[in-house]
Write an enzyme that holds these catalytic residues in place. Structure first.
Site, mmCIF file in Angstrom:
data_model
loop_
_atom_site.group_PDB
_atom_site.id
_atom_site.type_symbol
_atom_site.label_atom_id
_atom_site.label_comp_id
_atom_site.label_asym_id
_atom_site.label_seq_id
_atom_site.Cartn_x
_atom_site.Cartn_y
_atom_site.Cartn_z
ATOM 1 N N SER A 102 0.835 -1.211 0.000
ATOM 2 C CA SER A 102 0.000 0.000 0.000
ATOM 3 C C SER A 102 0.867 1.257 0.000
ATOM 4 C CB SER A 102 -0.976 -0.001 1.181
ATOM 5 O OG SER A 102 -0.296 0.162 2.388
ATOM 6 N N HIS A 155 8.496 3.707 8.883
ATOM 7 C CA HIS A 155 8.239 2.860 10.058
ATOM 8 C C HIS A 155 6.932 3.318 10.712
ATOM 9 C CE1 HIS A 155 9.121 0.193 13.365
ATOM 10 N NE2 HIS A 155 8.718 1.163 14.175
HETATM 11 C C1 GAR Z 1 3.636 -0.612 6.768
HETATM 12 O O1 GAR Z 1 2.825 -0.293 7.863
HETATM 13 C C2 GAR Z 1 5.081 -0.235 7.040
HETATM 14 O O2 GAR Z 1 5.211 0.943 7.776
HETATM 15 C C3 GAR Z 1 5.535 -1.411 7.848
HETATM 16 O O3 GAR Z 1 4.964 -2.530 7.197
HETATM 17 C C4 GAR Z 1 3.717 -2.132 6.582
HETATM 18 C C5 GAR Z 1 3.755 -2.533 5.137
HETATM 19 O O4 GAR Z 1 2.522 -2.273 4.493
HETATM 20 N N1 GAR Z 1 6.959 -1.469 7.911
HETATM 21 C C6 GAR Z 1 7.633 -1.824 9.008
HETATM 22 O O5 GAR Z 1 7.088 -2.218 10.028
HETATM 23 C C7 GAR Z 1 9.154 -1.716 8.898
HETATM 24 N N2 GAR Z 1 9.758 -1.812 10.187
HETATM 25 P P1 GAR Z 1 2.424 -2.150 2.904
HETATM 26 O O6 GAR Z 1 3.088 -3.388 2.290
HETATM 27 O O7 GAR Z 1 0.941 -2.144 2.624
HETATM 28 O O8 GAR Z 1 3.086 -0.871 2.459
#
Ligand code: GAR
Length: 196
Positions: free
Chosen positions: A13, A106
């Site tokens: 996302s 993050h």
């Molecule tokens: C997001 O919330 C990002 O901030 C987090 O993983 C999710 C990925 O969502 N990242 C971490 O926790 C890194 N430490 P997405 O694949 O829908 O972008």
């Protein structure tokens, strides 16, 4: 115009927010490659829909992950690496070669709920367990300390009674991550950020 690589591990996302911003002409850069360390994730589908080249370089059990990723980044003349939900720690070899050229999003207000073991829903579980009333998201440069590089942007998000980790994750994405990640990329592409 910077050549951008977006590294992903999941639904993508945040990748979508970057794609939308690039397509609106807000970012003076081009996504030249999307790299996933896991096969079959939805982020790869998003790249395909938008005609962005993508590939999988599996990290699990792959001794050559770092050298393969480095080769791919060089071949694509990448100037900026964006970790957008990339849940894999990059080795020093890459950090050294791309100093101040790697950023991460993050899902908390660093230095709270960050570091090794804090990723995805675990971050929101920890915030709710602690009982903080405000959380948020952070975009920062990546160095050898997990979530320890210089902060570029942060945005606070309210925690509400009855929040579950899932509800909170969605609110933090909508109100913070999807806004500050494209904004930080825009600032870097416009040369508005002093490096670490
Ligand atoms: C997001 O919330 C990002 O901030 C987090 O993983 C999710 C990925 O969502 N990242 C971490 O926790 C890194 N430490 P997405 O694949 O829908 O972008």
């Amino acid at each position: 115009m910077l050549n951008i690589a977006v590294l992903v591990s999941g639904s993508g996302s945040n990748l979508q927010a970057i794609i939308d911003s690039v397509e609106k002409g807000e970012i003076n850069g081009k996504i030249v490659t999307v790299v996933s360390n896991k096969p079959g994730v939805y982020a790869l589908e998003r790249a395909k829909i938008h005609n962005i080249p993508s590939c999988v370089i599996e990290s699990k059990g792959n001794l050559h992950f770092t050298s393969q990723l480095l080769k791919h980044l060089k071949e694509n003349n990448v100037d900026l690496i964006v970790l957008a939900g990339f849940l894999c720690i990059l080795k020093e070899e890459i950090l050294n070669q791309y100093k101040n050229k790697i950023i991460n999003v993050h899902p908390s207000l660093i230095p709270s709920f960050c570091g090794d073991g804090f990723y995805g829903l675990k971050v929101h579980e920890a915030a709710l367990n602690y009982g903080v009333k405000v959380t948020g998201a952070t975009v920062h440069f990546v160095n050898e300390v997990t979530d320890g590089g210089k902060i570029i942007l942060q945005k606070a998000v309210e925690i509400k009674d009855g929040d579950t980790p899932q509800i909170l994750q969605k609110r933090v994405m909508e109100q913070a991550e999807w806004i500050i990640l494209p904004k930080a990329i825009k600032m870097i592409c416009d040369n508005e950020i002093k490096e670490d």
